[in-house]
Design an enzyme around this catalytic site. Structure first.
Site, mmCIF file in Angstrom:
data_model
loop_
_atom_site.group_PDB
_atom_site.id
_atom_site.type_symbol
_atom_site.label_atom_id
_atom_site.label_comp_id
_atom_site.label_asym_id
_atom_site.label_seq_id
_atom_site.Cartn_x
_atom_site.Cartn_y
_atom_site.Cartn_z
ATOM 1 N N HIS A 78 0.848 -1.196 0.000
ATOM 2 C CA HIS A 78 0.000 0.000 0.000
ATOM 3 C C HIS A 78 0.884 1.248 0.000
ATOM 4 O O HIS A 78 1.823 1.351 0.787
ATOM 5 C CB HIS A 78 -0.906 -0.050 1.238
ATOM 6 C CG HIS A 78 -1.885 1.073 1.353
ATOM 7 N ND1 HIS A 78 -2.326 1.792 0.276
ATOM 8 C CD2 HIS A 78 -2.529 1.592 2.428
ATOM 9 C CE1 HIS A 78 -3.192 2.706 0.695
ATOM 10 N NE2 HIS A 78 -3.327 2.607 1.993
ATOM 11 N N HIS A 145 -8.014 0.163 0.154
ATOM 12 C CA HIS A 145 -8.876 1.301 -0.045
ATOM 13 C C HIS A 145 -8.252 2.367 -0.947
ATOM 14 O O HIS A 145 -8.808 3.469 -1.057
ATOM 15 C CB HIS A 145 -9.264 1.902 1.317
ATOM 16 C CG HIS A 145 -8.099 2.517 2.079
ATOM 17 N ND1 HIS A 145 -8.061 3.855 2.381
ATOM 18 C CD2 HIS A 145 -6.947 2.006 2.562
ATOM 19 C CE1 HIS A 145 -6.950 4.136 3.039
ATOM 20 N NE2 HIS A 145 -6.256 3.040 3.161
ATOM 21 N N TYR A 191 -12.459 1.430 12.501
ATOM 22 C CA TYR A 191 -11.622 1.476 11.299
ATOM 23 C C TYR A 191 -12.482 1.229 10.054
ATOM 24 O O TYR A 191 -12.394 1.948 9.057
ATOM 25 C CB TYR A 191 -10.499 0.437 11.398
ATOM 26 C CG TYR A 191 -9.418 0.684 10.377
ATOM 27 C CD1 TYR A 191 -8.318 1.463 10.695
ATOM 28 C CD2 TYR A 191 -9.516 0.180 9.091
ATOM 29 C CE1 TYR A 191 -7.337 1.730 9.753
ATOM 30 C CE2 TYR A 191 -8.552 0.444 8.147
ATOM 31 C CZ TYR A 191 -7.456 1.213 8.485
ATOM 32 O OH TYR A 191 -6.500 1.492 7.545
ATOM 33 N N HIS A 224 -2.010 -2.331 10.688
ATOM 34 C CA HIS A 224 -2.280 -1.564 11.906
ATOM 35 C C HIS A 224 -2.884 -2.494 12.950
ATOM 36 O O HIS A 224 -3.768 -3.294 12.638
ATOM 37 C CB HIS A 224 -3.326 -0.462 11.669
ATOM 38 C CG HIS A 224 -2.908 0.622 10.737
ATOM 39 N ND1 HIS A 224 -1.945 1.551 11.061
ATOM 40 C CD2 HIS A 224 -3.339 0.959 9.498
ATOM 41 C CE1 HIS A 224 -1.813 2.404 10.055
ATOM 42 N NE2 HIS A 224 -2.631 2.059 9.088
#
Lengths: 397, 53
Positions: A78, A145, A191, A224
């Site tokens: 990412h 995302h 989240y 995370h």
């Protein structure tokens, strides 16, 4: 964060960011972590990095396991800078020419972030990278995302490195789901509600794709928060529920107020909803962060919005939450609006316009009261609340 | 000529505008885009576009 061996020769070399409280506008009241993973096989691979200011800590963590110069491959799942910010330091340390694996969009976007001529190796879904005894398989997860997002799957150990997917903003001494218990689900829910909700249709497809591919998953390592090893099915099932935007018999009454008149309305509406035995939370916009509010909106059936009229407009915090909510695309909601006003009183109509734009089912034209609600006004609010409560339960009003 | 939407990221291909950054001239119909055309925003393939409603 201590370096922890999460499976044989696989380490979390990431860092805790204990004191971050505002993560690009998301309230991280327990900090967060930037997880990065080191796989030591015949070849050594580093999966993702950390936020720029923690680059040295990452290098120190790696050094506890291997000499960073011996890293053969870097994988960037990412591009977002909390995971790529450490790349310049890492690439400089390990050798600027080491292969950097990422999606095709990742290569484009990393170039636009760091302006370096790194040795990009663009990979797509199903492409493999052998580390010797172990093999990494890449799975593109476009727009989950960001356009560049991808997962990396390690088949021999049945570990899914899921980038931001299944993550939670949480910094703790725990590293695994079995060490923390239920509390972590609140962070995972927050989240999802604030980062992933709008991509729910894509997430449904992704979950189906993972099932179709028959990927066996023993461990999920997000970038995370904690790692899911005891029960990865739990977070996958939660994602399936959230992606379907299933709601509870629950309402949220989100409002702001100037001279407490809209607040008096909110209180009476809340009581009316509660009177129907529907779970309800009144939320004052200047006391609760928008990211906390979205967490409550995620599984609420009714979203009731209250605003005073200020200079013919919505109160600014109400515009803020409506803009934020619209972008996150909540579905399956009942909507209703209310507000006190002095003379012009446009707020209810303006809220309804936004609720309509979000395709909420507006069950009532809305409730306006001039200046301070009297007993009749409060009764009207209570009845308005009851109608909302009945609608939440699917009863006709 | 109709507009097409990328079902992955929501980018809209407007034939009037074309996609000059990807070397597509204004006035190019979606059907006439090369088979290897990709969404300039997210990289999705041509098959992942749908006609705009």
């Amino acid at each position: 964060m201590e370096v922890v061996e999460i499976a044989k020769n696989i380490y979390n070399v990431g860092v805790n960011d204990w004191n971050i409280r505002d993560f690009h506008g998301y309230s991280t009241n327990q900090g967060t972590s930037y997880n990065a993973f080191l796989i030591v096989d015949d070849k050594i691979a580093l999966l993702d990095t950390v936020k720029k200011e923690f680059s040295d800590r990452l290098i120190e963590n790696i050094s506890q396991v291997v000499d960073p110069k011996t890293i053969d491959y870097v994988i960037s799942n990412h591009t977002e800078m909390d995971h790529s910010g450490g790349l310049p330091r890492v690439m400089h340390k390990i050798g600027e020419n080491k292969p950097l694996y990422c999606s095709k969009m990742g290569a484009k976007h990393l170039a636009r972030h760091f302006h370096q001529k790194w040795n990009y190796r663009a990979v797509g879904t199903g492409d493999e990278l052998s580390l010797g005894k172990r093999t990494l398989t890449f799975l593109e997860t476009r727009m989950i995302h960001w356009p560049d997002s991808m997962f990396t799957y390690l088949k021999e150990d049945k570990i899914l490195f899921s980038s931001d997917g299944f993550g939670q903003h949480y910094a703790g001494n725990e590293m695994f789901d079995d060490q923390i218990g239920e509390e972590i689900m609140t962070h995972a829910k927050k989240y999802y509600a604030n980062i992933l909700l709008l991509y729910s249709p894509l997430i449904k497809n992704l979950l189906q794709k993972v099932t179709d591919l028959g990927l066996e998953i023993d461990v999920i390592c997000p970038d995370h928060g904690i790692i899911w090893r005891k029960d990865p099915g739990k977070i996958i099932n939660a994602y399936a529920k959230w992606a379907n935007q299933e709601t509870e018999e629950k309402a949220v009454v989100i409002y702001d107020t100037m001279w407490k008149s809209t607040e008096i309305m909110a209180k009476a509406i809340t009581e009316g909803i509660a009177n129907e035995n529907v779970s309800v939370r009144p939320i004052h916009l200047r006391r609760v962060h928008r990211s906390e509010i979205m967490t409550d909106v995620l599984d609420a059936r009714a979203v009731v919005i209250g605003s005073p009229t200020l200079n013919n407009q919505l109160f600014p915090t109400v515009s803020d939450i409506l803009t934020y909510m619209k972008g996150l695309k909540p579905k399956n909601k009942i909507g209703a609006a209310f507000g006190s006003f002095g003379w012009s009183g446009e707020s209810v109509q303006l809220i309804n316009k936004e609720l309509d734009a979000m395709e909420f089912d507006i069950i009532d034209p809305g409730l306006r009261i001039q200046y301070v609600p009297d007993k009749d006004g409060k009764d009207e609010c209570f009845e308005f609340g009851k109608r909302i409560g009945k609608a939440v339960k699917g009863e006709s009003t | 000529m109709e507009k097409y939407v990328c079902t992955i990221c929501g980018y809209v291909y407007d034939p009037k505008q074309g996609d000059p950054d990807s070397g597509i001239d204004p006035g190019t119909a979606f059907e006439d885009l090369p088979d290897d055309y990709e969404c300039p925003v997210c990289g999705a393939s041509k098959e992942e576009f749908e006609k705009e409603e």
